[in-house]
Design an enzyme around this catalytic site. Structure first.
Site, PDB file in Angstrom:
ATOM      1  N   CYS A  54      -1.318  -0.291  -0.914  1.00  0.00           N
ATOM      2  CA  CYS A  54      -1.308  -0.268  -2.220  1.00  0.00           C
ATOM      3  C   CYS A  54      -1.847   0.938  -2.619  1.00  0.00           C
ATOM      4  CB  CYS A  54      -1.950  -1.587  -2.742  1.00  0.00           C
ATOM      5  SG  CYS A  54      -2.090  -1.772  -4.450  1.00  0.00           S
ATOM      6  N   CYS A 106       3.563   0.982  -9.809  1.00  0.00           N
ATOM      7  CA  CYS A 106       3.274   0.785  -8.468  1.00  0.00           C
ATOM      8  C   CYS A 106       2.923   2.310  -7.941  1.00  0.00           C
ATOM      9  CB  CYS A 106       4.720   0.073  -7.556  1.00  0.00           C
ATOM     10  SG  CYS A 106       4.628  -0.018  -6.113  1.00  0.00           S
TER      11      CYS A 106
HETATM   12  N1  LIG Z   1       3.992  -4.922  -3.336  1.00  0.00           N
HETATM   13  C1  LIG Z   1       3.951  -4.043  -2.624  1.00  0.00           C
HETATM   14  C2  LIG Z   1       2.361  -3.924  -2.376  1.00  0.00           C
HETATM   15  C3  LIG Z   1       1.632  -3.358  -3.633  1.00  0.00           C
HETATM   16  C4  LIG Z   1       1.961  -1.983  -3.776  1.00  0.00           C
HETATM   17  C5  LIG Z   1       1.791  -1.329  -5.318  1.00  0.00           C
HETATM   18  N2  LIG Z   1       0.972  -2.331  -6.169  1.00  0.00           N
HETATM   19  C6  LIG Z   1       0.951  -0.089  -5.305  1.00  0.00           C
HETATM   20  O1  LIG Z   1       0.268   0.508  -5.997  1.00  0.00           O
HETATM   21  O2  LIG Z   1       1.446   0.663  -4.298  1.00  0.00           O
HETATM   22  C7  LIG Z   1       4.538  -4.280  -1.251  1.00  0.00           C
HETATM   23  O3  LIG Z   1       4.877  -5.410  -1.012  1.00  0.00           O
HETATM   24  O4  LIG Z   1       4.909  -3.314  -0.546  1.00  0.00           O
END
Ligand SMILES: N[C@H](CCC[C@H](N)C(=O)O)C(=O)O
Length: 324
Positions: free
Chosen positions: A79, A230
């Protein structure tokens, strides 16, 4: 139980330091806690996109470990926005401004960056490892890699790239109308439900080129849905922006990445072995310090939770309005 409500570009999380608990929570408890606490309607103070779990690391030269639990209880390998907030937390705990954090597939560099404005802390984090091999996502398609190509089963008109950083990302460059249209949700909900292509789901992003060094990234996240930003998607999108630019956007230059929650900067690197990695630079905001009884939290009862805001969110919003 002490938590910190944090965000990176308004991609928000509850940060939980397991080392402060008498008994660390099991994987099953963490899953249940995320599903209850992150719920935007019945969760803790408006919920969150997930939980960032901090723990000790046995790795040498590493200050701590970060695990990522999505709002639906699934665990992700990385993340980017969250790692910046964990970096800030570990800096405060250990008094170091450059160090490594253990994540599922790699120990990643974290470095304090200059504040974006007064009281808006910023961090620079490493995003890697990067791979286009379909088995690293995993993706099951009639080809080993998918780079800027059509997949009629996904869309008749858009071209896609699939890359793991190391969590899985599917990226399409689109015009402004498509960026804001319904197609992203249609494709992402299909590929995060029952489908033969991404058995573990995939983060799906539409990217609009704004100018020579700026892009806008809109992401429907696996295990969450639409988020304000993200970090790994913005990093993966920056990689594709450079790779598909026919050398117009060089490696090692700063890219401005806008998102619904604000903005970050990224730099795309290629090391001597030809491997790619990215730097993700952006805010790490502590919104509030939260105290909640563990049993209450596990039961989804937040009526007695104590929410003590910091004064950072106002400064973050001032920063955002100054760049819009
Ligand atoms: N939902 C993503 C994880 C969080 C990634 C995101 N919040 C970031 O800032 O990279 C997954 O399941 O791969």
């Amino acid at each position: 139980m002490q938590l910190i409500k944090v965000h990176g570009s308004e991609n928000d999380f509850f940060l939980l330091d397991q080392t402060k608990l008498e008994v660390a929570l099991s994987d099953k408890q963490l899953k249940e806690l995320a599903i209850k606490m992150c719920n935007r309607i019945t969760g803790l103070h408006g919920g969150s996109d997930g939980i960032l779990v901090v723990d000790h690391s046995e790795h040498s030269g590493v200050l701590g470990q970060m695990r990522v639990i999505n709002a639906d209880g699934t665990e992700a390998s990385m993340c980017g926005n969250g790692l910046r907030t964990v970096g800030r937390y570990l800096e405060k705990e250990y008094g170091q401004t450059t160090f490594k954090v253990e994540t599922m597939h790699a120990d990643l560099k974290v470095e304090k960056a200059p504040d974006l404005k007064s009281n808006v802390a910023a961090y620079n984090v490493e995003i890697s490892p990067v791979s286009f091999m379909s088995e690293t996502l995993p993706m099951f398609l009639d080809r080993e890699t998918l780079v800027d190509d059509y997949v009629p089963e996904f869309s008749k008109t858009l071209k896609f790239s699939a890359v793991s950083v190391p969590n899985p990302h599917l990226i399409a460059f689109v015009d402004h109308e498509t960026l804001e249209g319904p197609e992203l949700e249609k494709i992402a909900t299909y590929l995060n439900g029952e489908n033969p292509y991404f058995p573990d789901g995939v983060n799906v992003s539409f990217v609009e080129k704004l100018d020579g060094h700026s892009i806008f990234v809109r992401t429907y996240e696996r295990g969450v849905g639409f988020t304000n930003a993200c970090g790994t998607a913005m990093s993966a999108s920056s990689l594709m922006f450079v790779m598909l630019s026919d050398k117009q956007v060089p490696f090692e230059t700063e890219i401005n990445v806008r998102n619904p929650g604000g903005m970050v900067k990224t730099v795309v690197h290629q090391n001597d072995n030809g491997e790619y990695w990215m730097s993700l630079i952006g805010n790490a905001t502590n919104v509030a310090n939260v105290t909640v009884d563990l049993a209450d939290a596990m039961n989804g009862d937040y009526s007695h939770a104590k929410w003590v805001p910091t004064n950072e969110q106002e400064n973050y919003l001032e920063f955002i309005s100054s760049i819009r």
